[in-house]
Design an enzyme around this catalytic site. Sequence first.
Site, PDB file in Angstrom:
ATOM      1  N   ASP A   1       0.926  -1.287   0.023  1.00  0.00           N
ATOM      2  CA  ASP A   1      -0.158   0.089   0.065  1.00  0.00           C
ATOM      3  C   ASP A   1       0.879   1.439  -0.089  1.00  0.00           C
ATOM      4  O   ASP A   1       1.442   1.614   0.975  1.00  0.00           O
ATOM      5  CB  ASP A   1      -1.016   0.050   1.398  1.00  0.00           C
TER       6      ASP A   1
ATOM      7  N   ASP B   1     -10.405  -5.589  -1.439  1.00  0.00           N
ATOM      8  CA  ASP B   1      -9.331  -4.812  -0.466  1.00  0.00           C
ATOM      9  C   ASP B   1     -10.060  -4.043   0.634  1.00  0.00           C
ATOM     10  O   ASP B   1     -10.572  -3.089   0.213  1.00  0.00           O
ATOM     11  CB  ASP B   1      -8.384  -4.150  -1.633  1.00  0.00           C
TER      12      ASP B   1
END
Length: 239
Positions: free
Chosen positions: A53, A193
């Site tokens: 991320d 996600d």
Amino acid sequence: MTHQAGQAFDRLTATLEAHGPVVMPALLLCDFGHLAREVERLETAGAAALHLDVMDGQFVPQLSYGRVVVEAVRKASRVPIETHLMVAEPERVIEEYARLGSDIVTVHIEALEEPRRALAAITGAGCRALLAICPHTPVERLEPYLDACDGVLVMSVEPGFGGQQFNPVALEKLTWLAAARSRLNASFRLGVDGGISTETISSAAAAGAELIVAGSAVICSTDYARAIVELESLARAAA
Ligand code: DX5
Ligand code: ZN
């Protein structure tokens, strides 16, 4: 790197075709003081791929990490790496993250003026391209680009933090995308996600999610292998 990014993605899709959905742990909440050890623990635990991320403090309020960490993870790992770019103007950095060894580069439709050009830049750099969509964005906005991406990453939390609650609006998007894939006779993959846990993974898999990112559900467990096996078993039973 003239890495074999496409091949890594093909191996991933072969796994999900043979066995069903795969869990891709997100490192966001891992112990960055022992990054290489965390990567090794996740690989040994059976992680199909790693989800990184990247946050810039602009597209999302939070800063996470960038190229230095992606490069370090690449060096420490053999499994495919998906780099989730939560950054403003992602086109500026696509090539760089591809070169650092990402196998998959994920960009947000909300951050792109010309999604098709960004997706072409990703595939042109030898990577596979996922298009991510936030919970509040209408899923129909993706339709013009479904032929140009390798997959869609449906966000089930607002991007920015790990450990948030799953937003069921993602289930509607997954269902719509699965129907669109049949209707268009397309072959893009479906990912999800955010907020994935033993409570939520079955509904996501039943709605079509195949590439399933799990952060806290894996990293905050004491036994990574057990967490991954349990999540994948639930997903595969529901798919
Ligand atoms: C959120 C990130 C997610 C996050 C997932 O901005 O894109 O990948 O790390 O973490 P969990 O699974 O804890 O929601
Ligand atoms: Zn993510």
